[in-house]
Structure formats: structure tokens, C-alpha cells
Design a protein around this motif. Structure first.
Motif, short mmCIF file in Angstrom:
data_model
loop_
_atom_site.label_atom_id
_atom_site.label_comp_id
_atom_site.label_asym_id
_atom_site.label_seq_id
_atom_site.Cartn_x
_atom_site.Cartn_y
_atom_site.Cartn_z
N PRO A 30 12.43 -3.75 -11.69
CA PRO A 30 12.97 -3.93 -13.03
C PRO A 30 12.70 -2.75 -13.97
O PRO A 30 13.23 -2.71 -15.08
N GLU A 31 11.85 -1.83 -13.55
CA GLU A 31 11.49 -0.71 -14.41
C GLU A 31 11.78 0.61 -13.71
O GLU A 31 11.62 0.75 -12.50
N GLY A 32 12.20 1.59 -14.50
CA GLY A 32 12.46 2.92 -13.98
C GLY A 32 13.81 3.04 -13.32
O GLY A 32 14.39 2.06 -12.84
N LEU A 33 14.31 4.27 -13.26
CA LEU A 33 15.61 4.53 -12.65
C LEU A 33 15.48 4.82 -11.16
O LEU A 33 16.41 4.56 -10.40
N ARG A 34 14.34 5.35 -10.74
CA ARG A 34 14.16 5.76 -9.35
C ARG A 34 12.79 5.30 -8.87
O ARG A 34 11.76 5.69 -9.44
N ASN A 35 12.76 4.48 -7.84
CA ASN A 35 11.51 4.00 -7.27
C ASN A 35 11.49 4.35 -5.79
O ASN A 35 12.47 4.09 -5.07
N CYS A 36 10.38 4.92 -5.32
CA CYS A 36 10.37 5.53 -3.98
C CYS A 36 9.19 5.05 -3.13
O CYS A 36 8.08 4.86 -3.63
N TYR A 37 9.48 4.88 -1.85
CA TYR A 37 8.46 4.71 -0.82
C TYR A 37 8.16 6.08 -0.22
O TYR A 37 9.08 6.86 0.05
N THR A 38 6.89 6.36 0.02
CA THR A 38 6.50 7.55 0.76
C THR A 38 5.88 7.10 2.07
O THR A 38 4.84 6.43 2.08
N LEU A 39 6.52 7.44 3.17
CA LEU A 39 6.16 6.94 4.49
C LEU A 39 5.65 8.10 5.35
O LEU A 39 6.25 9.19 5.38
N ASN A 40 4.55 7.87 6.05
CA ASN A 40 4.00 8.89 6.94
C ASN A 40 4.72 8.88 8.28
O ASN A 40 4.80 7.83 8.93
N VAL A 41 5.24 10.03 8.67
CA VAL A 41 5.96 10.17 9.93
C VAL A 41 5.46 11.43 10.64
O VAL A 41 4.65 12.17 10.10
N THR A 42 5.96 11.65 11.84
CA THR A 42 5.62 12.85 12.60
C THR A 42 6.76 13.85 12.49
O THR A 42 7.91 13.53 12.83
N MET A 85 20.01 4.62 10.18
CA MET A 85 20.28 6.04 10.35
C MET A 85 19.35 6.61 11.40
O MET A 85 18.18 6.20 11.51
N ILE A 86 19.84 7.55 12.19
CA ILE A 86 18.99 8.36 13.06
C ILE A 86 18.64 9.63 12.29
O ILE A 86 19.54 10.32 11.79
N HIS A 87 17.37 9.93 12.18
CA HIS A 87 16.93 11.03 11.32
C HIS A 87 15.75 11.75 11.94
O HIS A 87 14.85 11.12 12.51
N THR A 88 15.74 13.07 11.82
CA THR A 88 14.62 13.88 12.28
C THR A 88 14.01 14.59 11.07
O THR A 88 14.60 15.53 10.54
N PRO A 89 12.87 14.15 10.59
CA PRO A 89 12.29 14.72 9.36
C PRO A 89 11.74 16.13 9.60
O PRO A 89 11.25 16.45 10.68
N ARG A 90 11.79 16.91 8.54
CA ARG A 90 11.27 18.28 8.58
C ARG A 90 9.81 18.36 8.16
O ARG A 90 9.21 19.43 8.23
N SER A 91 9.25 17.25 7.68
CA SER A 91 7.86 17.25 7.25
C SER A 91 7.18 15.98 7.73
O SER A 91 7.79 15.14 8.40
N SER A 92 5.91 15.83 7.39
CA SER A 92 5.14 14.68 7.86
C SER A 92 5.23 13.49 6.92
O SER A 92 4.52 12.50 7.11
N SER A 93 6.07 13.57 5.90
CA SER A 93 6.28 12.43 5.02
C SER A 93 7.78 12.24 4.80
O SER A 93 8.56 13.19 4.87
N LEU A 94 8.14 11.00 4.57
CA LEU A 94 9.54 10.63 4.39
C LEU A 94 9.64 9.78 3.13
O LEU A 94 8.91 8.81 2.98
N THR A 103 0.82 -1.22 0.00
CA THR A 103 0.00 0.00 0.00
C THR A 103 0.85 1.26 0.00
O THR A 103 0.30 2.37 -0.09
N LEU A 104 2.16 1.12 0.08
CA LEU A 104 3.04 2.28 0.21
C LEU A 104 3.88 2.54 -1.03
O LEU A 104 4.61 3.54 -1.09
N ILE A 105 3.80 1.66 -2.00
CA ILE A 105 4.55 1.85 -3.24
C ILE A 105 3.77 1.17 -4.37
O ILE A 105 3.19 0.10 -4.17
N GLN A 106 3.73 1.81 -5.52
CA GLN A 106 2.94 1.31 -6.63
C GLN A 106 3.80 0.65 -7.71
O GLN A 106 3.27 0.16 -8.71
N THR A 107 5.11 0.62 -7.52
CA THR A 107 6.01 0.06 -8.51
C THR A 107 6.72 -1.16 -7.94
O THR A 107 6.63 -1.45 -6.75
N GLY A 108 7.46 -1.86 -8.80
CA GLY A 108 8.23 -3.00 -8.36
C GLY A 108 7.44 -4.30 -8.40
O GLY A 108 6.21 -4.31 -8.58
#
Length: 205
Positions: A85-97, A147-156, A56-61
Motif C-alpha cells: 500500500p505504500e511506495g511506487l516501487r517495492n523490490c525483493y533482493t534474492l541471492n542467486v549464483t 521466465m528463463i533467466h541467467t543473471p549477471r551478478s550474485s543478486s536478483l 526476511t527478503l523484503i522490508q516493505t508491504g
């Protein structure tokens, strides 16, 4: 056998927050990448973590499964993966705080899922920034990055970027919230531990 031991150690370390409060997985994102939606969720008996499908978090692959020769590892989250197998860049969009500090980890295990014994090499990005080059020809029995990471927005956004002729793949994504007093007050990233699972006589971390 050494690979199995190292993988179990990695699972134990990364799930330590969960084990302190075993019934509380609020805010956790624990994805078994490539797992069919109708098999989700399930509880991993080694860590007690509840894994869900990434569908539900990625439409490719596409979903792949490691060669059955690797079933002896008995680590369910690493028996399937999502490959691209398709495309050069495939991304997950994750909801964070926003402004919450997270420990972010990902596991990559090829396991000869395509029967070609051609180990992938690709880049992993967190947002616009390159996080790691994943070289599974060098680390044939898998690698884990965190990695330890502090996001600047509500999506990662976590992206796998093709850099050659082989297809990127990913086995698991695990995200854990920290208390904001754990790692500084300002947004940013801090690379933590990287594990290489191999058959050498010494452990590498």
C-alpha cells in the motif's frame, strides 16, 4: 473446479525438476509471500515443495489473506499474499549464483483479500527491465508468469511497481536452477509460459 485443476497442473509443471529428484531442492527459492515468519517453513502436499516466508527478503508491504470463500481451493501457498500500500516501487533482493540459468516464476492471486472487489493492475520488473503488466481485473482468478533467466551478478531484484490507484501484490515466488547446458551460455532472459486461471470453457496457456 476448473480453476483448481489448472492451478494443480501449473504446480505440477513448475515442480517437475523437483519431482525428478524429490529429495533434492538445493538452490531452490520457494517463497510463500506474506506468510508469517513463525509459520515457516512448511511442505506443500500437492507439489512436495518446501515453502518459506518472504519476510526476511523484503522490508516493505503487508500480509493479506484471501476471502474465506476461496479456501475451497485448498492450495495453501495462494491463500496469503504480500501487498504494497505504500511506495511506487517495492523490490525483493534474492541471492542467486552468477551465470547460472534459472527458471523464475511468480503467482498473483487477489482473492478479494481487502473486501473491495477492486482487482489490481501493476507492473512486474526483473532488475531494470519490465517483465509483465499484471492485470488481475482481466484475470480475476489469478495469473502465473515465468521466465528463463541467467543473471549477471550474485543478486536478483524483482520489483512490483504501482502504475495506478490499486496496490501491487504477489502470492508466490519460485526460482529453480537449471544446468548451464539447458539454455545457452550467455546471460539473458527468455520468457516461457504464462497461465491464466479463468472460468471460460477453454483452457488458456
Amino acid at each position: 473446479m476448473k480453476s483448481l485443476f489448472l492451478i494443480l497442473v501449473m504446480i505440477e509443471i513448475f515442480s517437475i525438476i523437483h519431482r525428478v529428484q524429490p529429495q533434492n531442492q538445493d538452490g531452490f527459492i520457494t517463497l510463500d509471500c506474506g506468510m508469517p515468519f513463525d509459520e515457516s517453513p512448511y511442505t506443500d502436499p500437492d507439489s512436495g515443495l518446501v515453502f518459506t516466508s518472504d519476510s526476511t527478503l523484503i522490508q516493505t508491504g503487508k500480509s493479506g489473506r484471501v476471502d474465506k470463500a476461496f479456501d475451497k481451493l485448498h492450495i495453501k501457498p495462494y491463500l496469503v499474499m504480500r501487498y504494497f500500500p505504500e511506495g511506487l516501487r517495492n523490490c525483493y533482493t534474492l541471492n542467486v549464483t552468477r551465470d547460472t540459468t534459472y527458471l523464475i516464476g511468480a503467482m498473483f492471486f487477489y482473492g478479494n483479500y481487502d473486501g473491495t472487489n477492486t482487482y489490481p493492475n501493476f507492473d512486474l520488473y526483473l532488475g531494470p527491465n519490465r517483465w509483465e503488466t499484471i492485470d488481475l481485473d482481466r484475470y480475476k482468478t489469478g495469473t502465473w508468469v515465468s521466465m528463463i533467466h541467467t543473471p549477471r551478478s550474485s543478486s536478483l531484484e524483482m520489483c512490483l511497481v504501482k502504475t495506478g490507484t490499486t496496490f501491487p501484490l504477489i502470492s508466490t515466488i519460485e526460482i529453480r536452477p537449471f544446468g548451464n547446458n539447458t539454455y545457452g551460455p550467455r546471460p539473458g532472459s527468455l520468457s516461457t509460459l504464462r497461465y491464466f486461471f479463468n472460468d471460460s470453457s477453454s483452457n488458456i496457456r
